[in-house]
Design a protein around this motif. Structure first.
Motif, mmCIF file in Angstrom:
data_model
loop_
_atom_site.group_PDB
_atom_site.id
_atom_site.type_symbol
_atom_site.label_atom_id
_atom_site.label_comp_id
_atom_site.label_asym_id
_atom_site.label_seq_id
_atom_site.Cartn_x
_atom_site.Cartn_y
_atom_site.Cartn_z
ATOM 1 N N GLN A 87 0.837 -1.202 0.000
ATOM 2 C CA GLN A 87 0.000 0.000 0.000
ATOM 3 C C GLN A 87 0.876 1.258 0.000
ATOM 4 O O GLN A 87 0.583 2.209 -0.719
ATOM 5 N N ASP A 88 1.944 1.223 0.805
ATOM 6 C CA ASP A 88 2.882 2.355 0.831
ATOM 7 C C ASP A 88 3.503 2.572 -0.543
ATOM 8 O O ASP A 88 3.622 3.707 -1.012
ATOM 9 N N ARG A 89 3.899 1.475 -1.192
ATOM 10 C CA ARG A 89 4.513 1.581 -2.527
ATOM 11 C C ARG A 89 3.506 2.090 -3.561
ATOM 12 O O ARG A 89 3.856 2.882 -4.431
ATOM 13 N N LEU A 90 2.257 1.657 -3.444
ATOM 14 C CA LEU A 90 1.209 2.108 -4.355
ATOM 15 C C LEU A 90 0.983 3.613 -4.200
ATOM 16 O O LEU A 90 0.896 4.350 -5.186
ATOM 17 N N ILE A 105 -5.955 3.917 -13.607
ATOM 18 C CA ILE A 105 -5.846 2.510 -13.208
ATOM 19 C C ILE A 105 -5.428 2.403 -11.742
ATOM 20 O O ILE A 105 -5.980 1.593 -10.986
ATOM 21 N N LEU A 106 -4.460 3.198 -11.338
ATOM 22 C CA LEU A 106 -4.031 3.190 -9.932
ATOM 23 C C LEU A 106 -5.164 3.620 -9.007
ATOM 24 O O LEU A 106 -5.324 3.065 -7.910
ATOM 25 N N GLU A 107 -5.955 4.610 -9.442
ATOM 26 C CA GLU A 107 -7.081 5.076 -8.626
ATOM 27 C C GLU A 107 -8.142 3.986 -8.469
ATOM 28 O O GLU A 107 -8.680 3.785 -7.377
ATOM 29 N N VAL A 108 -8.430 3.276 -9.537
ATOM 30 C CA VAL A 108 -9.399 2.179 -9.474
ATOM 31 C C VAL A 108 -8.866 1.075 -8.567
ATOM 32 O O VAL A 108 -9.587 0.558 -7.708
ATOM 33 N N ILE A 145 -10.539 -0.401 -5.092
ATOM 34 C CA ILE A 145 -10.825 -1.824 -4.868
ATOM 35 C C ILE A 145 -10.127 -2.330 -3.610
ATOM 36 O O ILE A 145 -10.715 -3.053 -2.804
ATOM 37 N N GLU A 146 -8.871 -1.921 -3.442
ATOM 38 C CA GLU A 146 -8.061 -2.418 -2.322
ATOM 39 C C GLU A 146 -8.201 -1.553 -1.064
ATOM 40 O O GLU A 146 -7.516 -1.788 -0.081
ATOM 41 N N LYS A 147 -9.069 -0.551 -1.133
ATOM 42 C CA LYS A 147 -9.332 0.348 0.001
ATOM 43 C C LYS A 147 -8.060 1.040 0.513
ATOM 44 O O LYS A 147 -7.820 1.161 1.698
#
Length: 83
Positions: free
Chosen positions: A13-16, A66-69, A73-75
């Protein structure tokens, strides 16, 4: 690190979030340059053809989406970024 402190491991999540922030900053800079180019106020002539730069910006925007979607999805909560 002293006193028994453990270094916090970076999560996916941090990397995202980091990837999103970096990409968004780069996209904003490129987009600002393209706006100035189209308005004929850009103070330099790009060495790269403008069509390639516009395609790059388009793909960066698509990847941001795509990253926002994925984050939705992954909250994963992205920080609010102000201009």
């Amino acid at each position: 690190m002293g006193n028994g402190e453990k270094m916090k491991e970076e999560t996916y999540q941090d990397r995202l979030i980091k990837e999103y922030i970096e990409l968004k900053c780069r996209y904003k800079k490129l987009n600002k340059m393209l706006v100035k180019y189209d308005a004929m106020t850009l103070e330099f002539t790009p060495t790269c053809p403008i069509e390639i730069l516009k395609e790059q910006a388009k793909l960066m925007r698509k990847y941001l989406y795509i990253l926002e979607v994925r984050a939705e999805i992954e909250k994963v909560k992205f920080p609010v970024m102000l201009d």
